[in-house]
Design a protein around this motif. Structure first.
Motif, mmCIF file in Angstrom:
data_model
loop_
_atom_site.group_PDB
_atom_site.id
_atom_site.type_symbol
_atom_site.label_atom_id
_atom_site.label_comp_id
_atom_site.label_asym_id
_atom_site.label_seq_id
_atom_site.Cartn_x
_atom_site.Cartn_y
_atom_site.Cartn_z
ATOM 1 N N TYR A 86 42.903 45.926 30.958
ATOM 2 C CA TYR A 86 42.778 46.159 32.395
ATOM 3 C C TYR A 86 41.517 45.482 32.938
ATOM 4 O O TYR A 86 41.539 44.851 33.997
ATOM 5 C CB TYR A 86 42.757 47.666 32.675
ATOM 6 N N GLN A 87 40.422 45.586 32.205
ATOM 7 C CA GLN A 87 39.189 44.923 32.618
ATOM 8 C C GLN A 87 39.363 43.406 32.648
ATOM 9 O O GLN A 87 38.786 42.726 33.501
ATOM 10 C CB GLN A 87 38.025 45.312 31.714
ATOM 11 N N ASP A 88 40.169 42.860 31.745
ATOM 12 C CA ASP A 88 40.463 41.426 31.784
ATOM 13 C C ASP A 88 41.151 41.060 33.106
ATOM 14 O O ASP A 88 40.823 40.044 33.718
ATOM 15 C CB ASP A 88 41.348 41.007 30.608
ATOM 16 N N ILE A 89 42.084 41.890 33.536
ATOM 17 C CA ILE A 89 42.768 41.660 34.811
ATOM 18 C C ILE A 89 41.779 41.772 35.970
ATOM 19 O O ILE A 89 41.776 40.953 36.882
ATOM 20 C CB ILE A 89 43.942 42.651 34.996
ATOM 21 N N VAL A 90 40.934 42.782 35.920
ATOM 22 C CA VAL A 90 39.934 42.987 36.978
ATOM 23 C C VAL A 90 39.005 41.779 37.066
ATOM 24 O O VAL A 90 38.746 41.261 38.160
ATOM 25 C CB VAL A 90 39.133 44.289 36.738
ATOM 26 N N ARG A 91 38.514 41.313 35.922
ATOM 27 C CA ARG A 91 37.624 40.151 35.921
ATOM 28 C C ARG A 91 38.317 38.920 36.507
ATOM 29 O O ARG A 91 37.734 38.163 37.296
ATOM 30 C CB ARG A 91 37.141 39.854 34.502
ATOM 31 N N GLU A 92 39.567 38.722 36.125
ATOM 32 C CA GLU A 92 40.328 37.575 36.629
ATOM 33 C C GLU A 92 40.513 37.673 38.149
ATOM 34 O O GLU A 92 40.275 36.708 38.880
ATOM 35 C CB GLU A 92 41.693 37.523 35.938
ATOM 36 N N LYS A 93 40.919 38.841 38.635
ATOM 37 C CA LYS A 93 41.149 39.028 40.076
ATOM 38 C C LYS A 93 39.837 38.939 40.859
ATOM 39 O O LYS A 93 39.787 38.374 41.943
ATOM 40 C CB LYS A 93 41.838 40.367 40.351
ATOM 41 N N TRP A 94 38.770 39.543 40.328
ATOM 42 C CA TRP A 94 37.463 39.470 41.008
ATOM 43 C C TRP A 94 37.011 38.015 41.117
ATOM 44 O O TRP A 94 36.597 37.567 42.182
ATOM 45 C CB TRP A 94 36.407 40.283 40.262
ATOM 46 N N THR A 95 37.066 37.303 40.021
ATOM 47 C CA THR A 95 36.611 35.909 40.003
ATOM 48 C C THR A 95 37.413 35.078 41.001
ATOM 49 O O THR A 95 36.848 34.271 41.747
ATOM 50 C CB THR A 95 36.712 35.327 38.581
ATOM 51 N N GLU A 96 38.710 35.284 41.025
ATOM 52 C CA GLU A 96 39.570 34.573 41.973
ATOM 53 C C GLU A 96 39.155 34.877 43.418
ATOM 54 O O GLU A 96 39.001 33.969 44.237
ATOM 55 C CB GLU A 96 41.024 34.998 41.743
ATOM 56 N N ALA A 97 38.944 36.145 43.728
ATOM 57 C CA ALA A 97 38.544 36.542 45.082
ATOM 58 C C ALA A 97 37.145 36.015 45.410
ATOM 59 O O ALA A 97 36.920 35.450 46.483
ATOM 60 C CB ALA A 97 38.594 38.059 45.233
ATOM 61 N N TYR A 98 36.218 36.180 44.486
ATOM 62 C CA TYR A 98 34.838 35.731 44.715
ATOM 63 C C TYR A 98 34.789 34.216 44.934
ATOM 64 O O TYR A 98 34.165 33.732 45.890
ATOM 65 C CB TYR A 98 33.950 36.130 43.541
ATOM 66 N N ASP A 99 35.447 33.489 44.058
ATOM 67 C CA ASP A 99 35.422 32.025 44.150
ATOM 68 C C ASP A 99 36.137 31.509 45.392
ATOM 69 O O ASP A 99 35.844 30.401 45.849
ATOM 70 C CB ASP A 99 36.014 31.389 42.890
ATOM 71 N N SER A 100 37.043 32.298 45.957
ATOM 72 C CA SER A 100 37.739 31.887 47.184
ATOM 73 C C SER A 100 36.825 32.008 48.409
ATOM 74 O O SER A 100 37.164 31.531 49.484
ATOM 75 C CB SER A 100 38.990 32.738 47.399
ATOM 76 N N GLY A 101 35.694 32.692 48.249
ATOM 77 C CA GLY A 101 34.751 32.851 49.341
ATOM 78 C C GLY A 101 34.981 34.086 50.194
ATOM 79 O O GLY A 101 34.328 34.268 51.218
ATOM 80 N N VAL A 102 35.886 34.966 49.777
ATOM 81 C CA VAL A 102 36.213 36.133 50.607
ATOM 82 C C VAL A 102 34.991 37.019 50.835
ATOM 83 O O VAL A 102 34.787 37.527 51.941
ATOM 84 C CB VAL A 102 37.396 36.937 50.027
#
Length: 178
Positions: A86-102
């Motif tokens: 689950y933490q792997d999913i969280v890290r992936e989703k966070w990184t995607e959101a963060y890198d998108s500039g949201v």
């Protein structure tokens, strides 16, 4: 994303109210547990005396609730958040959101709104008498929020809190080395 949102805003209601899940057991559905849309953020983002510095985790931990006089926890998130998959999913989703500039856009919006919405804030105060309500509920406010005497000051507090929260979560969840 519901867990990330809950942690990001330090969503107090995640442990006892205004947090809904459902599952559709019909024949043509995936039968997956779904976290419903987040709402009811009046007690979040440094507004209440919890997570005032933007540090730490909340949504999956036992948290004392002084207003209720007891400890609260969301059992679903408490189980999920400590699973590595689950933490792997969280890290992936966070990184995607963060890198998108949201998160940068959120901070820019707060910065912009504190200036451009000044007249709207005044109308809000006039209609709802927030100044009176603030003192009626001041025991529920964080020290920082209680000291704010205008919407602009509250926005500045919110912006500082948000930047601190983003920095903390990014240090915990971002996949790329910085």
């Amino acid at each position: 994303y519901m867990y990330i949102i809950s942690e990001f805003v330090f969503y107090v209601d995640v442990t006892w109210s205004s947090f809904y899940m459902d599952i559709d057991f019909s024949a043509d559905h995936r039968k997956k547990l779904t976290f419903e849309a987040p709402w009811d953020f009046d007690s979040s983002m440094g507004n209440r005396p919890r997570c005032e510095d933007g540090q730490g985790f909340y949504a999956s931990n036992i948290v004392p609730d002084p207003a209720l006089g007891l400890d609260t926890i969301n059992p679903w998130l408490a189980v999920l958040a400590y699973e590595e998959w689950y933490q792997d999913i969280v890290r992936e989703k966070w990184t995607e959101a963060y890198d998108s500039g949201v998160f940068s856009r959120v901070c820019q919006m707060i910065e912009s709104d504190k200036e451009t919405l000044t007249d709207e804030f005044k109308k809000n105060y006039k209609k709802w008498r927030n100044d009176k309500l603030k003192f009626d509920f001041e025991q529920e406010l964080s020290d920082e929020e209680r000291s704010c005497m205008s919407e602009k000051q509250s926005a500045e507090h919110l912006l500082e809190w948000t930047k601190n929260r983003i920095a903390f979560l990014d240090s915990q969840w971002h996949l790329n080395d910085k």
